[in-house]
Scaffold this active site. Structure first.
Site, PDB file in Angstrom:
ATOM      1  N   ASP A 209       0.871  -1.169   0.000  1.00 32.24           N
ATOM      2  CA  ASP A 209       0.000   0.000   0.000  1.00 32.24           C
ATOM      3  C   ASP A 209       0.907   1.217   0.000  1.00 32.24           C
ATOM      4  O   ASP A 209       1.765   1.354   0.875  1.00 32.24           O
ATOM      5  CB  ASP A 209      -0.875   0.022   1.266  1.00 32.24           C
ATOM      6  CG  ASP A 209      -2.016  -0.985   1.175  1.00 32.24           C
ATOM      7  OD1 ASP A 209      -2.162  -1.623   0.114  1.00 32.24           O
ATOM      8  OD2 ASP A 209      -2.757  -1.134   2.158  1.00 32.24           O
TER       9      ASP A 209
ATOM     10  N   ASP B  49     -13.734  -5.228  -2.961  1.00 27.83           N
ATOM     11  CA  ASP B  49     -13.720  -5.248  -1.501  1.00 27.83           C
ATOM     12  C   ASP B  49     -15.094  -5.679  -1.014  1.00 27.83           C
ATOM     13  O   ASP B  49     -16.101  -5.037  -1.340  1.00 27.83           O
ATOM     14  CB  ASP B  49     -13.404  -3.850  -0.957  1.00 27.83           C
ATOM     15  CG  ASP B  49     -12.015  -3.374  -1.355  1.00 27.83           C
ATOM     16  OD1 ASP B  49     -11.154  -4.232  -1.652  1.00 27.83           O
ATOM     17  OD2 ASP B  49     -11.793  -2.146  -1.383  1.00 27.83           O
TER      18      ASP B  49
END
Lengths: 255, 189
Positions: free
Chosen positions: A13, A132
């Site tokens: 990330d 997600d």
């Protein structure tokens, strides 16, 4: 999947050029330079790298493109860039900078036609759709956008079916409930999707140890994404692969 | 000097980076200007038809055929391998270059495209056995020119060679240190 080796994909990330990792999509901690980390993972046996630009915006676009160019020069394995891709031009910019694939998430939910436009223009093989999901009830999962903050009208299964029809080349399926918890992948949703989907599925969210990766592979995942267990230094990709191999999972060891 | 043919399908940069890491002098050829070029690499991604259309339109098709016919060195990668054959099920109305006999067929496998690492078994001793990175939904199942085979749902040719023309279905430029060695071996051949 006879013949294909199971892939281990460290996920970085990235926030304004630095690797960060949070829990439940929040609480960010600085974990290093993305290019350095990616090269280290490559030499340790990673099969691919995924970079997710979690704060992508027009302002930090040049930083992200510069990172992708540096990564492309340094890595000899494929890598994916996700985050902030809203148009075909955005996708082109990152593919042209050297990314092998781009991952679409919120933008695919907002403009699903982006998937088929991207697939037509660049080929399905470079269009990853990142999904997600959050569990609502047994067997019922809803898709969330904007880093897990906004619910959508899609169930996991209906959205998966749609993105496959639109030409996605690969799915990155992340459990919001499990992300950063270390409780293991949510196989209650990952397994049925991995088994029923005609494109590769990457399990994501919640891995803390080799047993979690092993379970995902035994239950149909084509690849696994993991961040903290590698970033923390507690696990080394090569050692994990040797342990998986002993447990009967075909992995690439001649890296 | 190695010339990388711009086959209109992108991803020339990864081939260019791989050659740079091997200190091999190279340039990207957007048009067929062959001064100083001693070997050609034809990379390729995406669909068979559009790549052939681009090669025909930009004059590359004839140049590549002549290059091969005159016994000069060439490496085709992925779709750059497939277009050396006579045609492909992917785009039946686009004939290939026909440098090698045979047709490219849809891969018979549970998940398409094939995306990931798979073992490559060479019959040529100069290359090392190892795992390569593949991204393709079509393959050459069988060929008299095969110098390597792989498996995904079915057996297929992962590399072929006729004289100075070599081609690989996988991406050596994306196949880690092993892939770099494959390219090094080809460069030295």
């Amino acid at each position: 999947m006879a013949g294909l080796l199971r892939r281990i994909i460290p996920c970085l990330d990235v926030d304004r050029g630095r690797v960060v990792k949070g829990t439940h999509f929040v609480e960010l901690r600085d974990m290093g330079d993305p290019v350095e980390l990616a090269v280290r993972y490559q030499s340790e046996g990673a099969d691919e790298i995924v970079f997710l630009d979690i704060n992508a915006s027009a302002d930090n676009r040049p930083t992200a493109l510069d990172m992708v160019r540096q990564v492309a020069r340094s890595l000899t394995i494929p890598f994916t860039l996700g985050g902030g891709l809203r148009t075909l031009d955005d996708m082109y910019a990152f593919l042209d900078a050297g990314a092998d694939k781009v991952a679409l998430n919120s933008s695919a939910l907002a403009q699903p036609q982006l998937i088929e436009q991207g697939a037509r223009q660049f080929g399905s093989q470079c269009i990853v759709v990142s999904i997600d999901v959050k569990r609502q009830a047994a067997g019922y999962y809803r898709v969330y956008s904007h880093g897990g903050r906004k619910g959508t009208g899609h169930t996991a299964k209906s959205w998966v079916r749609e993105v496959v029809e639109r030409g996605a080349g690969e799915l990155l399926l992340t459990s919001i409930d499990r992300d950063g918890t270390g409780d293991g992948y949510d196989m209650a949703i990952t397994e049925p999707i991995a088994r029923a989907t005609p494109i590769p599925v990457i399990a994501s969210g919640g891995a803390k140890n080799t047993a979690h990766l092993l379970e995902a592979f035994k239950r149909g995942a084509d690849a696994v994404l993991a961040a903290t267990m590698f970033h923390s230094g507690e696990f080394q990709v090569g050692q994990v692969k040797r342990d998986l191999k002993r447990a009967g999972i075909p992995v690439r060891l001649d890296y | 000097m190695i010339g990388i043919v711009d086959s209109g399908s992108g991803n020339l940069t990864s081939v260019s980076h791989a050659l740079s890491r091997l200190n091999a002098e190279h340039k990207i050829l957007t048009e067929p200007k062959m001064d100083e070029v001693k070997a050609l690499i034809v990379p390729g991604q995406g669909r068979f038809g559009p790549v052939m259309a681009h090669l025909n339109r930009s004059g590359w098709s004839g140049i590549i055929r002549d290059w091969v016919a005159s016994g000069q060195k060439l490496l085709g990668i992925c779709v750059g391998m497939q277009i050396l054959f006579e045609g492909s099920e992917e785009d039946p109305n686009s004939p290939g270059l026909g440098i090698m006999e045979g047709q490219v067929k849809r891969l018979q496998a549970p998940k398409i495209p094939m995306m990931g690492w798979s073992q490559v078994s060479w019959t040529e001793p100069s290359f090392h056995q190892g795992a390569a990175y593949f991204v393709n939904g079509y393959v050459v199942s069988k060929s008299n020119y095969a110098i390597a085979t792989s498996n995904y749902g079915q057996a297929f040719c992962s590399a072929v060679r006729v004289k100075e023309t070599t081609a690989m279905q996988f991406h050596p430029e994306k196949s880690g240190r092993w892939g770099q060695e494959v390219l090094r071996t080809w460069l030295a051949s």
